[in-house]
Write a protein that holds these residues in place. Structure first.
Motif, PDB file in Angstrom:
ATOM      1  N   ASP A 169      -8.517   5.576  11.047  1.00  0.00           N
ATOM      2  CA  ASP A 169      -7.207   5.110  11.472  1.00  0.00           C
ATOM      3  C   ASP A 169      -6.521   6.269  12.206  1.00  0.00           C
ATOM      4  O   ASP A 169      -6.209   7.298  11.600  1.00  0.00           O
ATOM      5  CB  ASP A 169      -6.383   4.691  10.263  1.00  0.00           C
ATOM      6  N   SER A 172      -3.320   7.712  10.710  1.00  0.00           N
ATOM      7  CA  SER A 172      -3.552   8.471   9.481  1.00  0.00           C
ATOM      8  C   SER A 172      -4.101   9.854   9.777  1.00  0.00           C
ATOM      9  O   SER A 172      -3.702  10.842   9.166  1.00  0.00           O
ATOM     10  CB  SER A 172      -4.559   7.755   8.575  1.00  0.00           C
ATOM     11  N   LEU A 175      -1.367  11.996  11.108  1.00  0.00           N
ATOM     12  CA  LEU A 175      -0.484  12.456  10.033  1.00  0.00           C
ATOM     13  C   LEU A 175      -1.175  13.534   9.207  1.00  0.00           C
ATOM     14  O   LEU A 175      -0.544  14.521   8.809  1.00  0.00           O
ATOM     15  CB  LEU A 175      -0.084  11.270   9.144  1.00  0.00           C
ATOM     16  N   GLY A 176      -2.454  13.345   8.963  1.00  0.00           N
ATOM     17  CA  GLY A 176      -3.203  14.352   8.206  1.00  0.00           C
ATOM     18  C   GLY A 176      -3.205  15.687   8.911  1.00  0.00           C
ATOM     19  O   GLY A 176      -3.257  16.743   8.288  1.00  0.00           O
ATOM     20  N   LEU A 257       8.533  -1.515  -1.670  1.00  0.00           N
ATOM     21  CA  LEU A 257       7.566  -0.780  -2.488  1.00  0.00           C
ATOM     22  C   LEU A 257       7.696  -1.217  -3.931  1.00  0.00           C
ATOM     23  O   LEU A 257       8.811  -1.378  -4.432  1.00  0.00           O
ATOM     24  CB  LEU A 257       7.842   0.720  -2.410  1.00  0.00           C
ATOM     25  N   SER A 260       4.702   1.399  -8.402  1.00  0.00           N
ATOM     26  CA  SER A 260       3.660   2.407  -8.164  1.00  0.00           C
ATOM     27  C   SER A 260       3.614   2.795  -6.691  1.00  0.00           C
ATOM     28  O   SER A 260       2.613   3.309  -6.218  1.00  0.00           O
ATOM     29  CB  SER A 260       2.317   1.858  -8.606  1.00  0.00           C
ATOM     30  N   LEU A 261       4.711   2.529  -5.990  1.00  0.00           N
ATOM     31  CA  LEU A 261       4.874   2.909  -4.596  1.00  0.00           C
ATOM     32  C   LEU A 261       3.949   2.122  -3.663  1.00  0.00           C
ATOM     33  O   LEU A 261       3.779   2.485  -2.516  1.00  0.00           O
ATOM     34  CB  LEU A 261       4.635   4.406  -4.401  1.00  0.00           C
ATOM     35  N   GLU A 284       7.921  12.344   6.013  1.00  0.00           N
ATOM     36  CA  GLU A 284       6.463  12.280   6.065  1.00  0.00           C
ATOM     37  C   GLU A 284       5.944  11.207   5.117  1.00  0.00           C
ATOM     38  O   GLU A 284       5.012  10.473   5.449  1.00  0.00           O
ATOM     39  CB  GLU A 284       5.873  13.649   5.691  1.00  0.00           C
ATOM     40  N   ILE A 285       6.563  11.116   3.953  1.00  0.00           N
ATOM     41  CA  ILE A 285       6.094  10.127   2.968  1.00  0.00           C
ATOM     42  C   ILE A 285       6.226   8.713   3.533  1.00  0.00           C
ATOM     43  O   ILE A 285       5.319   7.879   3.394  1.00  0.00           O
ATOM     44  CB  ILE A 285       6.906  10.259   1.659  1.00  0.00           C
ATOM     45  N   LEU A 288       3.513   8.142   5.911  1.00  0.00           N
ATOM     46  CA  LEU A 288       2.230   8.000   5.229  1.00  0.00           C
ATOM     47  C   LEU A 288       2.091   6.602   4.633  1.00  0.00           C
ATOM     48  O   LEU A 288       1.046   5.952   4.748  1.00  0.00           O
ATOM     49  CB  LEU A 288       2.097   9.065   4.128  1.00  0.00           C
ATOM     50  N   ILE A 289       3.152   6.144   4.015  1.00  0.00           N
ATOM     51  CA  ILE A 289       3.089   4.819   3.388  1.00  0.00           C
ATOM     52  C   ILE A 289       2.870   3.742   4.444  1.00  0.00           C
ATOM     53  O   ILE A 289       1.976   2.898   4.330  1.00  0.00           O
ATOM     54  CB  ILE A 289       4.380   4.550   2.583  1.00  0.00           C
ATOM     55  N   ARG A 292      -0.489   3.171   6.228  1.00  0.00           N
ATOM     56  CA  ARG A 292      -1.586   2.518   5.489  1.00  0.00           C
ATOM     57  C   ARG A 292      -1.472   0.989   5.486  1.00  0.00           C
ATOM     58  O   ARG A 292      -2.232   0.322   4.781  1.00  0.00           O
ATOM     59  CB  ARG A 292      -1.633   3.042   4.051  1.00  0.00           C
TER      60      ARG A 292
END
Ligand SMILES: Cc1ncc(C[n+]2csc(CCOP(=O)(O)OP(=O)(O)O)c2C)c(N)n1
Ligand SMILES: Cc1ncc(C[n+]2csc(CCOP(=O)(O)OP(=O)(O)O)c2C)c(N)n1
Ligand code: SF4
Ligand code: SF4
Ligand SMILES: [Mg+2]
Ligand SMILES: [Mg+2]
Lengths: 344, 609, 344, 609
Positions: A169, A172, A175-176, A257, A260-261, A284-285, A288-289, A292
């Protein structure tokens, strides 16, 4: 010290006089009729004149692939380099010439297969260039092998029984690699794409834009769920900074969410708009969410996933040079003379 | 006891010890001092492959050889006259090279049972009579060093570390050297006053030991050599390349850009250039060699004096990128500091086996210019020459150096920047008449920088139409462009000065070398010429293209010999091009030629029929 | 069809008889005295005999670097390949021979600089191999240039004014590539490292273990905050599946998320243990959040960041071959005969 | 009207149209049918660079040429006798090649104003009298096709697409061909019954048109050639390579592994092998060429018959990996289907300019075996030979093919697997006496697979000690190993059969070729031999090593000529090695040689005293 200044000075074109036509070359466009690349080219040629940059200060650098033919069609400076290496070439351009507006055009194979390493490194270094990746989930130019973004099971020339490679992806990965600007748009979504291109252009640092692009010859309809009138509103979600995540024909659906997010699709009316996930492109979080979220379970996000500021590589480089020049002032002759003795 | 001072003309000394023993420092200090004393000299540092091999192991032995003389010196010497061995492993590794009857100075305290075993000796070689062929001087260097620094109350590790200066002190005394340069060096190097003082004391103690102890009954004097007056310094090949590139930037007015990925033995060029940002140098440590060369291509396109530096495996990785640079017709200098191959090979050992890779290591008909440096100091001029050709001919130039040249140092006459010829560069600025692949008298295309209004154009790796540079698959155009890419090289040859021949200008034998074989060939040729044979020596700087006069020169000799540190590469090119029966004299041991080997080869070919 | 079976069959070593000594070669270990690599070697040699795998079924593949000398010291099969390419070599080994236990040993430069692309692709393909990356934040073998994991400002041989390259976080990259097993440990934390190695060995798919390693010659003390007695408990947090995130000498501190999902350090007693972030190694979001904890603001997490199951590349490959063999049964002769005609 | 049937011995036809016009299908259908009819034949497909260039553009023209005869055919023909031009662009691009007086069949309806302009014609060439030198047949192929399929009520796009079969029908009638093979093919190919029926009708209508329309007054007959009895098929070079590798796997008992990255014109081998998983073939589409070669190295280590396939730019990227394979002494076959370079070059055009890269494109002294296929069918045997050498000599082998061989097809006699010699492979299994770098009579080291108890060992790219394979920096060992790596090649030469010479076994001229020049050289040599000159022809399969008898063979002729589709590469190797004054005849136009060019070159060298 440096005696000569041999670099020419020019009276630059007044950017306000530029029109789309100024960015069109005399070369025949050689993509297949119906290819999504045409629309992307049109949007780029529309946006370029609006950015306040003289035409001669643009450099388009590409690798190899159908998408990488792009520079030939842009009446700017351009390098059609070798497969996968455009980010490295562009880094050299920008490191030498921070005054230029440098754009990389690449494909999913070019950027993520052979060029994956340069892709990662340019993002983490945050070199100030704009990286447009045309993702058609296929190798177009070599006539239809699966690419790193092709889904598992994809039957293509080199995978008659279906691909067994879990896809990459691009968002992703970006972001990584801690990319500072990360966005996604479509070939056919002209206005959205134009907006994203403008935001990318304004960003200082590497601006990565994934552009879903239809290859009507070897992978026709790969994104039809996302582009067809009947399905798109249920399968695409536009993310916008500061706004809750909503989609559907009447924005009746949202993303929230759970404890468990884990993101889930909810009915806005019954769930409550205030409990929706509110997008923050500087978090960033959040990026990231949202990165996905994949079809068909979730709507596919388009828009700016992340936009944060971090000094760009070229700016830091210039800064070191400026500081060094203020510091020790050795000339080449002084360096040569180091440790000298004289024979008479 | 008044000791005798004996005058000798030439001496070769090898310092050998553990890699932690500081032998490289010792060697370079002796070199500097010897240069200051006015001798001619040549050096050869020989590192272990490991960063820090276990103390006392054979793998960890580090050596530094210097030959110095009142005569001209061409090589660091075949067999040293003096070996300083700091431990049994150093002795084991180096004794085979010591000249029969040569002097061995051994640090006797290091010959412990453990170290002796570790070096693979059954018994202590200092005691078992196996060294009878040599003049052996056993000195408890470690012990005496410890005593010399005792008062300073250093911890033992630090104290022991001073012993290389003790050894240096002995040798300084032996050859009547002034210690003052080293004293200054120690003072500037050791910031910690205790350590500084300790090393100074060790040096002094060593000198004093030589003078007073009964071990040595004489010292030696090596008179000044006849050296052209001027300003000198020591320089290693990698330093000289770095300075050459800085000079080329100044001479051309271009900004320097280096895209590089570290690799032994080329990394030092990156380190050196990275430390000169005050001159506007931009260094980019890329993620790999491919990115390194590609970033340099981007920089060249943008108006930089663009470089990329590497060694053999890195050059292999840059193959595709160099092909692109060639098609783009951009100026680019690619430095290959060769090491022993193939594959990872022996990274710390020298070799000159990348010539054919430099010539042919790309797909398609892909000629690029290839140039080689012949000595550390020559690296400076070779760097400037490579840059000059790259920018005036708009072409990639591969510059070959090697591990030996890179790391060994020689005294070098400092050039005056003001007297070096400028490198003229002219960017294309006119909209009128601009065609990206039009050509000047050198068949060079215009260098038109991004940012130049009206000069917008696209270049790429696909075959391009003559003049316009547009993509072209036309059959005749491809043939035209392919041939033009060769003719462009010929233009370089047409502008070269006459090839310099050392020795006889015609006669029995022409020895053709390239790169680091210069010194040994020179020495070997001179040695054999003394016995009356007519021998010429050409050390080729230009390997692609060859100089136009080379064919005629070869014809002036009965035979042609080509010594190389490979299995015969230049010789292939000469034979293929000129159909001359040039004979190869190959050596491939990770080591430079010895003078004696060249002498042997020359005699052999002269005697053959 | 295939007439011959030329592959030898062996009576394998009984794994229960193996000891650490069986994994030690006769080669002198050539790392610098004091190098962190020694401890890692020792732990690997301790763990290998416990895994129930005959010694001859191990293959260690490495690239180039100090770390990559590793295979020479393991009395197993081994390939010391070229710089950055070990994952590709190992993929070939595993694709041919799924019966082998394949371990890749690499450095931060080897894996993330020149080898970054192979690193990413092996993770996304989930080839069943164990990838141990010794991260000393420096190029050891080439004598001290900064690496992709070196912090900004790092002064090294090639960066006399300090590095301007924003570092790569290996765990983040591995997550971006959708790796199925991702963990971190230390050279000197013997028991922890052994546990992680065992978990990695048990994982089916690519198991990536980042091992912080001290290079006492060129980057001494890079991790001292994390390894020194006085500081380590405040700067390291062990993450464990199902457990709340706690650290400190007496586990008095914890990690919790605030409303915007940003992690913060809290005092457990006053904040309440039940409000701490509870780790779930199967949750991608949890891994993503925790992967972004960096020193000195946060304790550095060690342990298993992620462990999920996804079919491995080699298993899928074998599966396709098995299915194909069950399907059409052409011989080479039949393929040759395709489209034949006869001339008499 | 009863039409005449004229008998001719040899005909060359070129089908040319837009890339969307299906000219490749038309060509291969005609080829199959012609082969079934018992003619000898050769073909040359010539694709546009673009996937789908704009309809009607010059860039989009796709061509397929076939020469067929009742005599032996060596090449697809220089100038076609018949040109089928589906639109003005196709005419524009191809007319220059049509034989004076040749037959032009033009799809008149496509000669619209727009298309004529687009092709760069000022006026309609069918009307303006410019084609007077040719026999022009204007046929409204599109219109008649539409009429033929009218009843089926297809949409216009689909209907128009059938026109290639109409054209094929005409040509089938013209040359008295049976349509049945194509009828079967259409039936199996088009799953949609409507489309199937439409294409069948178009084919039939075309045939019928030829028969009945007044346009043609005669048809032609080409009698069966004298062809050795046996089972035949058509085969392209890429198919033959793929089948050759499958055969080698069966003959050796090894499992096949291919690590590859797609690249034109090599990708088809990957596609083909990927579709034979039932034979246990493992194909791995790697992330790049470096991973491709490295995965193959890993597979070879693990006991696979390991391959990697690519074209020039990919070979450049594999340089470092091939160096590793060489040091590891593992069996590996590297296929380079060459294309026009340098850099990206002209990917869809042929060239044989990677020979020197194959020889020397690696750092250090890094010899590998190099072998070349000379024709599509020969690819099969060359693949087997490469595999045999790789596994029996434990060494990388580079196999050179090229775009022309890869894509053109020829009738090929099908071998019987049972009669092909087995490839003996023996893995080392004994603990006793095992040394990783001990050598057998071929100087090959043992192949000891992971999983073999007691054979645990480590190999790597650093120089290794003779026998043990341990890391070694020893000077003498490096020289020994470097030389052994060359001697290993000599062992291959020692086992080669005598070199085959076609034509005269001694005399005036030896023509040496390699690769795809086989057909044209054969044709050219035969043509000139008829006039009495004594000419021999050697097509070298082995380029490294050369056969042992080559030197003696060359000496039997007064002159040596080396035609190559490059600027002279093999000729350099021959001159360097044998010091023979071999003359280069280079051509570098992205096209294979024509017979007439070879004839010209031969005459020229024979006449030059
Ligand atoms: C070194 C090298 N390897 C392989 C190729 C062949 N090649 C050209 S483009 C391409 C992939 C194209 O895919 P993508 O980047 O997705 O671009 P698209 O054509 O789909 O726009 C490949 C494998 C090449 N040109 N160079
Ligand atoms: C193609 C190639 N480029 C460069 C090198 C030089 N080189 C060897 S190891 C290395 C980096 C080592 O760093 P790392 O991977 O972090 O390993 P460490 O030594 O720190 O364990 C480099 C640049 C090489 N051997 N091959
Ligand atoms: S092959 Fe696909 S991506 Fe390439 S030009 Fe054609 S439609 Fe576009
Ligand atoms: S240089 Fe550093 S990483 Fe390499 S062996 Fe020495 S201490 Fe270890
Ligand atoms: Mg694509
Ligand atoms: Mg490291």
């Amino acid at each position: 010290m440096r005696a000569l200044n041999i670099y020419p000075q020019f009276q630059h074109t007044d950017p306000s006089t530029q029109t789309r036509k100024d960015f069109v070359t005399d070369q025949d466009v050689r993509w297949c009729p119906g290819c999504g690349d045409y629309s992307i080219l049109a949007q780029v040629q529309r946006v370029m004149p609006t950015l306040g940059i003289p035409r001669e200060n643009y450099v388009f650098v590409s690798g190899i692939g159908c998408s990488s033919r792009f520079p030939y069609y842009m009446e700017t400076f351009g390098i059609h380099s070798i497969h996968g290496r455009a980010p490295a070439v562009a880094t050299g351009v920008k490191a030498m010439r921070p005054d230029l507006s440098v754009w990389v055009v690449t494909g999913d194979g070019d950027a993520l297969s052979i060029g994956g390493n340069h892709f990662m490194h340019v993002l983490r270094r945050n070199v100030d260039l704009k990286l447009l990746m045309f993702n058609n989930q296929i190798y177009g130019l070599t006539k239809g092998q699966y690419s790193p973004t092709s889904p598992v099971g994809k039957k293509a020339k080199s995978t008659p029984m279906g691909s067994i490679d879990y896809p990459i992806d691009p968002i992703s990965v970006a972001l990584g690699a801690n990319g500072t600007f990360i966005a996604r748009s479509f070939d056919v979504h002209a206005s959205h794409l134009q907006n994203i291109l403008k935001r990318a252009a304004e960003h200082k640092g590497t601006a990565f834009v994934e552009i879903y692009q239809n290859c009507n010859i070897f992978n026709d309809g790969a994104f039809s769920l996302l582009t067809e009138k009947e399905t798109k509103s249920d399968h695409v979600i536009e993310i916008e900074h500061g706004k809750p995540l909503r989609f559907g024909k009447n924005l009746e659906k949202g993303i929230a969410l759970d404890a468990s997010l884990t993101p889930k699709v909810v009915d806005v009316a019954s769930y409550g708009e205030d409990k929706l996930f509110v997008y923050d492109e500087t978090s960033e979080i959040a990026a990231l969410i949202v990165s996905r979220l994949h079809a068909p379970e979730f709507p596919v996000p388009i828009g700016v996933f992340r936009a944060v500021s971090r000094p760009s590589y070229d700016a830091l480089l210039v800064d070191q040079i400026d500081r060094a020049k203020k510091g020790k002032r050795e000339t080449v002759q002084e360096l040569l003379d180091d440790g000298q003795w004289t024979v008479k | 006891m008044q000791k005798v001072v004996e005058t000798v003309s030439t001496v070769a000394i090898r310092f050998a010890g553990d890699s932690g023993d500081g032998m490289q420092v010792t060697g370079s200090q002796f070199t500097d001092t010897t240069a200051l004393a006015g001798n001619d000299l040549a050096t050869f540092p020989d590192f272990p492959a490991e960063i820090r091999a276990p103390a006392g192991s054979l793998a960890g032995v580090s050596g530094f050889q210097i030959k110095f003389s009142s005569e001209a010196v061409f090589t660091p010497g075949d067999a040293p006259d003096v070996l300083v061995a700091m431990n049994p492993a150093a002795l084991k590794v180096n004794l085979k090279d010591l000249k029969p009857g040569g002097m061995l100075i051994a640090n006797s305290e290091a010959f412990t049972k453990k170290n002796i075993d570790y070096a693979g000796y059954a018994t202590n070689p200092l005691e078992d009579g196996s060294l009878t062929g040599f003049k052996v001087f056993k000195a408890d260097i470690t012990g005496m060093t410890l005593k010399a620094v005792e008062e300073l109350k250093l911890n033992n590790r630090h104290a022991v570390r001073c012993k290389n200066f003790f050894a240096l002190g002995i040798v300084y005394w032996l050859y009547g050297r002034e210690a003052s340069h080293t004293v200054e060096w120690i003072k500037s190097k050791f910031k910690d006053p205790q350590l500084c003082e300790a090393n100074l004391r060790a040096l002094k103690a060593g000198y004093h030991f030589g003078e007073t102890a009964e071990l040595f009954d004489r010292s030696y004097e090596v008179k000044q050599a006849k050296i052209a007056p001027g300003r000198y310094r020591n320089i290693s090949g990698n330093e000289a390349l770095s300075l050459g590139f800085l000079a080329a930037a100044e001479l051309s007015g271009l900004e320097l850009f280096l895209g590089s990925y570290p690799i032994t033995p080329a990394s030092d060029i990156l380190h050196e250039l990275a430390s000169h940002k005050q001159l506007g140098v931009r260094t980019f440590q890329a993620e790999d060699e491919i990115a390194a060369v590609c970033s340099a291509i981007g920089a060249a396109y943008s108006g930089a004096l663009a470089l990329t530096t590497t060694s053999g495996p890195g050059l292999a990785l840059k193959s595709e990128g160099i092909g692109l640079a060639l098609m783009l017709e951009l100026p680019l200098v690619i430095v290959d500091v060769q090491r022993a191959g193939p594959s990872t090979g022996m990274p710390t050992k020298t070799e000159q086996a990348d010539l054919l890779q430099a010539m042919y290591g790309r797909n398609g008909e892909a000629p690029v210019a290839v140039i080689a440096a012949k000595s550390p100091g020559d690296c400076f001029y070779t760097a400037i020459e490579a840059c000059r050709i790259a920018v005036t001919h708009m072409m990639p130039v591969i510059l070959l150096s090697d591990g030996f040249i890179a790391n060994s140092a020689e005294p070098w006459r400092i050039p005056e920047m003001a007297s070096l010829p400028k490198i003229p560069v002219k960017f294309w600025t006119e909209k009128e008449g601009f065609q990206p692949y039009a050509r000047d008298e050198n068949l060079a295309r215009p260098w038109a920088l991004p940012g130049s209004p009206g000069l917008e154009h696209r270049i790429g790796g696909i075959e391009k139409e003559h003049l316009t540079g547009n993509i072209s698959y036309d059959a005749a155009n491809h043939e035209l462009m392919s041939k033009l890419r060769y003719e462009r090289l010929q233009k370089i040859a047409d502008a070269l000065p006459p090839t310099e021949i050392e020795g006889d200008q015609a006669g029995d034998l022409l020895v053709i070398g390239w790169g680091d074989t210069y010194g040994p060939i020179q020495a070997g040729v001179e040695a054999v010429r003394k016995s009356g044979s007519k021998i010429g020596h050409v050390q080729l700087r230009w390997l692609n293209p060859f100089p136009n006069d080379l064919e005629a020169i070869m014809k002036r000799y009965k035979r042609v010999l080509v010594p190389e540190i490979n299995l015969g590469q230049l010789v292939k090119l000469l034979r293929a091009k000129y159909l001359v029966d040039a004979k190869s004299f190959p050596k491939i041991q990770g080591q430079p030629f010895k003078e004696s080997e060249i002498v042997f080869a020359i005699k052999q070919i002269l005697e053959a029929n």
